[in-house]
Design a protein around this motif. Structure first.
Motif, PDB file in Angstrom:
ATOM      1  N   THR A  80       0.829  -1.208   0.000  1.00 27.26           N
ATOM      2  CA  THR A  80       0.000   0.000   0.000  1.00 27.26           C
ATOM      3  C   THR A  80       0.870   1.268   0.000  1.00 27.26           C
ATOM      4  O   THR A  80       2.092   1.186   0.032  1.00 27.26           O
ATOM      5  CB  THR A  80      -0.907  -0.010   1.248  1.00 27.26           C
ATOM      6  OG1 THR A  80      -0.120  -0.416   2.368  1.00 27.26           O
ATOM      7  CG2 THR A  80      -2.047  -0.972   1.082  1.00 27.26           C
ATOM      8  N   PRO A 106      -4.450  -2.594  -5.265  1.00 26.27           N
ATOM      9  CA  PRO A 106      -4.807  -2.295  -3.870  1.00 26.27           C
ATOM     10  C   PRO A 106      -5.344  -3.529  -3.157  1.00 26.27           C
ATOM     11  O   PRO A 106      -5.199  -3.666  -1.951  1.00 26.27           O
ATOM     12  CB  PRO A 106      -5.880  -1.213  -3.993  1.00 26.27           C
ATOM     13  CG  PRO A 106      -5.629  -0.561  -5.324  1.00 26.27           C
ATOM     14  CD  PRO A 106      -5.092  -1.658  -6.209  1.00 26.27           C
ATOM     15  N   ASN A 107      -5.974  -4.431  -3.915  1.00 26.98           N
ATOM     16  CA  ASN A 107      -6.463  -5.670  -3.299  1.00 26.98           C
ATOM     17  C   ASN A 107      -6.480  -6.779  -4.351  1.00 26.98           C
ATOM     18  O   ASN A 107      -6.984  -6.585  -5.452  1.00 26.98           O
ATOM     19  CB  ASN A 107      -7.881  -5.459  -2.738  1.00 26.98           C
ATOM     20  CG  ASN A 107      -8.216  -6.483  -1.675  1.00 26.98           C
ATOM     21  OD1 ASN A 107      -8.101  -7.678  -1.909  1.00 26.98           O
ATOM     22  ND2 ASN A 107      -8.618  -6.013  -0.503  1.00 26.98           N
ATOM     23  N   HIS A 135      -9.661  -4.317   9.871  1.00 30.66           N
ATOM     24  CA  HIS A 135      -8.443  -5.105   9.656  1.00 30.66           C
ATOM     25  C   HIS A 135      -7.838  -5.578  10.977  1.00 30.66           C
ATOM     26  O   HIS A 135      -8.157  -5.061  12.049  1.00 30.66           O
ATOM     27  CB  HIS A 135      -7.391  -4.273   8.917  1.00 30.66           C
ATOM     28  CG  HIS A 135      -7.637  -4.190   7.435  1.00 30.66           C
ATOM     29  ND1 HIS A 135      -8.534  -3.308   6.884  1.00 30.66           N
ATOM     30  CD2 HIS A 135      -7.094  -4.891   6.400  1.00 30.66           C
ATOM     31  CE1 HIS A 135      -8.540  -3.458   5.568  1.00 30.66           C
ATOM     32  NE2 HIS A 135      -7.677  -4.412   5.240  1.00 30.66           N
ATOM     33  N   HIS A 136      -6.888  -6.499  10.845  1.00 28.33           N
ATOM     34  CA  HIS A 136      -6.059  -6.961  11.956  1.00 28.33           C
ATOM     35  C   HIS A 136      -5.278  -5.771  12.533  1.00 28.33           C
ATOM     36  O   HIS A 136      -4.945  -4.820  11.807  1.00 28.33           O
ATOM     37  CB  HIS A 136      -5.103  -8.058  11.469  1.00 28.33           C
ATOM     38  CG  HIS A 136      -4.173  -7.581  10.383  1.00 28.33           C
ATOM     39  ND1 HIS A 136      -2.920  -7.073  10.643  1.00 28.33           N
ATOM     40  CD2 HIS A 136      -4.328  -7.494   9.030  1.00 28.33           C
ATOM     41  CE1 HIS A 136      -2.339  -6.719   9.512  1.00 28.33           C
ATOM     42  NE2 HIS A 136      -3.179  -6.964   8.512  1.00 28.33           N
ATOM     43  N   LYS A 139      -1.731  -4.039  11.174  1.00 30.14           N
ATOM     44  CA  LYS A 139      -1.655  -3.269   9.927  1.00 30.14           C
ATOM     45  C   LYS A 139      -1.059  -1.888  10.203  1.00 30.14           C
ATOM     46  O   LYS A 139      -1.440  -1.215  11.156  1.00 30.14           O
ATOM     47  CB  LYS A 139      -3.053  -3.144   9.321  1.00 30.14           C
ATOM     48  CG  LYS A 139      -3.083  -2.411   8.004  1.00 30.14           C
ATOM     49  CD  LYS A 139      -4.416  -2.607   7.275  1.00 30.14           C
ATOM     50  CE  LYS A 139      -4.495  -1.780   6.004  1.00 30.14           C
ATOM     51  NZ  LYS A 139      -3.393  -2.044   5.073  1.00 30.14           N
ATOM     52  N   SER A 144      -7.229   1.674   4.828  1.00 33.87           N
ATOM     53  CA  SER A 144      -6.602   0.679   3.954  1.00 33.87           C
ATOM     54  C   SER A 144      -6.540   1.206   2.524  1.00 33.87           C
ATOM     55  O   SER A 144      -7.364   2.035   2.107  1.00 33.87           O
ATOM     56  CB  SER A 144      -7.411  -0.615   3.977  1.00 33.87           C
ATOM     57  OG  SER A 144      -8.645  -0.438   3.306  1.00 33.87           O
ATOM     58  N   GLY A 145      -5.557   0.702   1.764  1.00 30.46           N
ATOM     59  CA  GLY A 145      -5.440   1.082   0.358  1.00 30.46           C
ATOM     60  C   GLY A 145      -6.711   0.733  -0.406  1.00 30.46           C
ATOM     61  O   GLY A 145      -7.147   1.476  -1.293  1.00 30.46           O
ATOM     62  N   THR A 146      -7.314  -0.377  -0.044  1.00 27.15           N
ATOM     63  CA  THR A 146      -8.553  -0.806  -0.706  1.00 27.15           C
ATOM     64  C   THR A 146      -9.683   0.200  -0.471  1.00 27.15           C
ATOM     65  O   THR A 146     -10.408   0.571  -1.395  1.00 27.15           O
ATOM     66  CB  THR A 146      -8.990  -2.177  -0.154  1.00 27.15           C
ATOM     67  OG1 THR A 146      -7.897  -3.072  -0.284  1.00 27.15           O
ATOM     68  CG2 THR A 146     -10.182  -2.725  -0.890  1.00 27.15           C
ATOM     69  N   ALA A 197      -9.016  -8.985   6.757  1.00 25.95           N
ATOM     70  CA  ALA A 197      -9.260  -7.794   5.922  1.00 25.95           C
ATOM     71  C   ALA A 197     -10.719  -7.789   5.479  1.00 25.95           C
ATOM     72  O   ALA A 197     -11.182  -8.748   4.854  1.00 25.95           O
ATOM     73  CB  ALA A 197      -8.341  -7.820   4.709  1.00 25.95           C
TER      74      ALA A 197
HETATM   75  O1  LIG Z   1      -2.616  -4.824   5.392  1.00 25.28           O
HETATM   76  C1  LIG Z   1      -3.494  -5.650   5.038  1.00 25.28           C
HETATM   77  O2  LIG Z   1      -3.748  -6.650   5.679  1.00 25.28           O
HETATM   78  C2  LIG Z   1      -4.231  -5.381   3.794  1.00 25.28           C
HETATM   79  N1  LIG Z   1      -3.850  -4.393   3.059  1.00 25.28           N
HETATM   80  C3  LIG Z   1      -4.424  -3.986   1.828  1.00 25.28           C
HETATM   81  C4  LIG Z   1      -5.104  -2.644   2.008  1.00 25.28           C
HETATM   82  O3  LIG Z   1      -4.594  -1.787   2.725  1.00 25.28           O
HETATM   83  O4  LIG Z   1      -6.135  -2.427   1.369  1.00 25.28           O
HETATM   84  C5  LIG Z   1      -5.325  -5.044   1.252  1.00 25.28           C
HETATM   85  C6  LIG Z   1      -6.158  -5.783   2.252  1.00 25.28           C
HETATM   86  O5  LIG Z   1      -7.137  -4.931   2.730  1.00 25.28           O
HETATM   87  C7  LIG Z   1      -5.298  -6.316   3.384  1.00 25.28           C
END
Ligand SMILES: O=C(O)C1=N[C@H](C(=O)O)C[C@H](O)C1
Ligand SMILES: NC(=O)C1=CN([C@@H]2O[C@H](COP(=O)(O)OP(=O)(O)OC[C@H]3O[C@@H](n4cnc5c(N)ncnc54)[C@H](O)[C@@H]3O)[C@@H](O)[C@H]2O)C=CC1
Length: 250
Positions: A80, A106-107, A135-136, A139, A144-146, A197
């Motif tokens: 990302t 991005p995903n 997300h976890h 991160k 998130s990039g998505t 995610a």
């Molecule tokens: O860090 C993650 O785990 C993810 N990163 C990407 C994001 O930032 O979108 C893709 C997905 O969401 C998992």
């Protein structure tokens, strides 16, 4: 059939280790290098890598990508942190390497790609839209990039349809309470142990609501997309942002 020579950067990470397993198991690919932090990028040339997969960190990816492009290797990037300025820089590098392909995805999850596509379609029909990404807690970045990409695509579709800003009478709020503003779309980030995610796109109209939700419960969910990107990137010279451009969605 000659196997594609693939290298993975970030090979000891959560995504990178999964990608190494997927590449090693693919009959049409050979895992020729698996590099981690501190390893010499010269190993990519020594191994004769044709496609480099980057699953590292936002602060490492640009140097890796520059090496790949300037050494004639195609790149598939899941990392990302790609701002418009970074994308311009990558395009500049590629101008000197016209037969090289770079995919920034991005995903890689097919369900997540479809969520973005469905969101784009729904965007013009609803007055309100907000995004929640979950997300976890390990991160590094938020949103998130998505979620950023989803918001940008929805914002673009709303603009194209001539929609006004979504209604919001909030007169005072604690900082952050209304999320991050991505081109007018509020994006809320949740970090919770146990999650991988997840993304929800919430559309609101008079008397109704549409929710589009995608869940990656396991990082294996990203691997079909990673392998597809590796197989197709050489056939798409230049910069491609988004795996949807490698799928025949329209
Ligand atoms: O860090 C993650 O785990 C993810 N990163 C990407 C994001 O930032 O979108 C893709 C997905 O969401 C998992
Ligand atoms: N596009 C997609 O579908 C997905 C993208 N991601 C993104 O991928 C990236 C990695 O995510 P995770 O695997 O969860 O992180 P992680 O922290 O588990 O793994 C990153 C790995 O990269 C290594 N690394 C750091 N600098 C490096 C360098 N210069 N060269 C080689 N290795 C280096 C780290 O030591 C670590 O092992 C993040 O940006 C994340 O948001 C994650 C999941 C899916």
């Amino acid at each position: 059939m000659t196997a594609l020579r693939v290298a993975v950067l970030g090979a000891k990470g959560r995504m990178g280790s999964e990608a190494c397993r997927a590449v090693a198991a693919a009959e049409d690919m050979e895992l020729v290098a698996a590099l981690g932090r501190g390893d010499d990028l010269g190993a990519l040339s020594e191994a004769g890598a044709e496609v480099v997969v980057d699953l590292t960190r936002p602060d490492a990816v640009m140097e890796n990508l520059r090496y790949a492009v300037t050494h004639g290797m195609h790149a598939v990037v899941g990392t990302t942190g790609f701002t418009p300025e970074r994308l311009r820089t990558v395009r500049d590098w590629l101008a000197d390497a016209p037969s090289t392909g770079v995919l920034i995805a991005p995903n890689f999850g097919l369900g997540a790609v479809l969520t973005m596509k469905f969101g784009q379609i729904a965007a013009r029909f609803f007055e309100s839209v907000e995004i929640v990404e979950l997300h976890h807690p390990d991160k590094l970045d938020a949103p998130s990039g998505t979620a950023v990409r989803t918001a940008q695509l929805i914002a673009e579709a709303r603009r194209a349809a001539g929609l006004p800003p979504a209604p919001d009478a909030t007169a005072s709020a604690l900082p952050g309470a209304r999320g991050a503003d991505v081109e007018g779309v509020p994006v809320h980030a949740v970090r919770l142990r146990g999650l991988v995610a997840h993304e929800e796109v919430l559309f609101g109209g008079t008397g109704e609501m549409l929710t589009i939700r995608h869940d990656s419960f396991d990082r294996v969910s990203f691997m079909p997309g990673v392998l597809l990107g590796i197989r197709r990137v050489a056939g798409h010279p230049g910069l491609t942002v988004g795996l949807e451009h490698f799928l025949d969605l329209d």
